[in-house]
Design a protein around this motif. Sequence first.
Motif, PDB file in Angstrom:
ATOM      1  N   VAL A  40       0.879  -1.174   0.000  1.00 48.41           N
ATOM      2  CA  VAL A  40       0.000   0.000   0.000  1.00 48.41           C
ATOM      3  C   VAL A  40       0.909   1.215   0.000  1.00 48.41           C
ATOM      4  O   VAL A  40       1.763   1.371   0.870  1.00 48.41           O
ATOM      5  N   TYR A  98      -2.749   8.296  -1.092  1.00 52.26           N
ATOM      6  CA  TYR A  98      -4.094   7.803  -1.384  1.00 52.26           C
ATOM      7  C   TYR A  98      -4.314   6.377  -0.884  1.00 52.26           C
ATOM      8  O   TYR A  98      -5.347   5.781  -1.169  1.00 52.26           O
ATOM      9  N   ASP A  99      -3.343   5.821  -0.161  1.00 52.18           N
ATOM     10  CA  ASP A  99      -3.436   4.432   0.298  1.00 52.18           C
ATOM     11  C   ASP A  99      -3.747   3.505  -0.875  1.00 52.18           C
ATOM     12  O   ASP A  99      -4.621   2.627  -0.794  1.00 52.18           O
ATOM     13  N   GLY A 100      -3.035   3.729  -1.959  1.00 53.21           N
ATOM     14  CA  GLY A 100      -3.257   2.952  -3.165  1.00 53.21           C
ATOM     15  C   GLY A 100      -2.239   1.848  -3.340  1.00 53.21           C
ATOM     16  O   GLY A 100      -1.667   1.339  -2.373  1.00 53.21           O
ATOM     17  N   THR A 101      -2.023   1.465  -4.579  1.00 51.74           N
ATOM     18  CA  THR A 101      -1.029   0.452  -4.929  1.00 51.74           C
ATOM     19  C   THR A 101      -0.375   0.870  -6.234  1.00 51.74           C
ATOM     20  O   THR A 101      -0.883   1.746  -6.951  1.00 51.74           O
ATOM     21  N   HIS A 116      -7.923  -3.919  -4.569  1.00 55.02           N
ATOM     22  CA  HIS A 116      -7.633  -2.978  -3.482  1.00 55.02           C
ATOM     23  C   HIS A 116      -8.423  -1.685  -3.702  1.00 55.02           C
ATOM     24  O   HIS A 116      -8.505  -1.166  -4.813  1.00 55.02           O
ATOM     25  N   ASN A 130      -8.649   2.244  -2.636  1.00 55.53           N
ATOM     26  CA  ASN A 130      -7.856   3.300  -1.997  1.00 55.53           C
ATOM     27  C   ASN A 130      -8.748   4.236  -1.187  1.00 55.53           C
ATOM     28  O   ASN A 130      -9.957   4.023  -1.078  1.00 55.53           O
ATOM     29  N   ASN A 131      -8.163   5.267  -0.617  1.00 53.12           N
ATOM     30  CA  ASN A 131      -8.961   6.122   0.270  1.00 53.12           C
ATOM     31  C   ASN A 131      -9.875   7.094  -0.475  1.00 53.12           C
ATOM     32  O   ASN A 131     -10.610   7.857   0.144  1.00 53.12           O
TER      33      ASN A 131
END
Length: 230
Positions: free
Chosen positions: A129, A133-136, A162, A164-165
């Motif tokens: 993570v 943006y708490d992504g990938t 996943h 994200n935020n």
Amino acid sequence: MKTPLRAIALALSLALGSVGAQAQVAPSAAEAAAYTGLHAAAHKGDVAKIQRQVASGAALNATDAYGRTPLHVAAFARQREAIRALAKAGADLNTLENDRYDAVTIASVADDEATLKVLLELGASAKQVTSRYDGTALIAAAHLGHDGVVRQLIAAGAPLDHVNNLHWTAVIESIVLGDGGARHQATLKALIDAGANLQLADRSGQTPLVLAKARGYSTMVSMLEKAGAR
């Protein structure tokens, strides 16, 4: 006249596209010129110097003012042999810099398939993570339509679904932040073929199919409908 949903999606695409383009901060020319030790060797791709620095006890995971390790610097500079030398010496392949980017995401955003391939072969993770943006890495690559990168990340086990935020998946970002063109279509196809969940909706309850229709992306609409999206 644009529908309200399409207008919102377009505004978000422009705003987040601008942010995304600036989120990763490569070393400036001044920073690179001031580097010493492993950071300097990594930036220049000087494998012999890396080996000498390692032999003399240099800290493999030392960071600059922005939290970049020599590995991050090598990834930004596309210095693949430097990456190999650092990895062989035991550098952490998954460290995050100050904006929470790892080398895999750096290469993915740069559409640098060759560097990404090296990192993944060396054991770097496609599952972290990352970012504000708490992504990938997969979400970032899907946003940009980097279809070759997307296929590599999928093969390396990147999490397909996943969220994200922003409450977006890779599938949603390929549509909402994409241009509907050939590379974003290829990105969406790769995600569909890999078995990504096409029913996961955004925060407003809009599914990928609804979002593609709102943007007028007819080819994507057809792809999603054929895959059973609703």
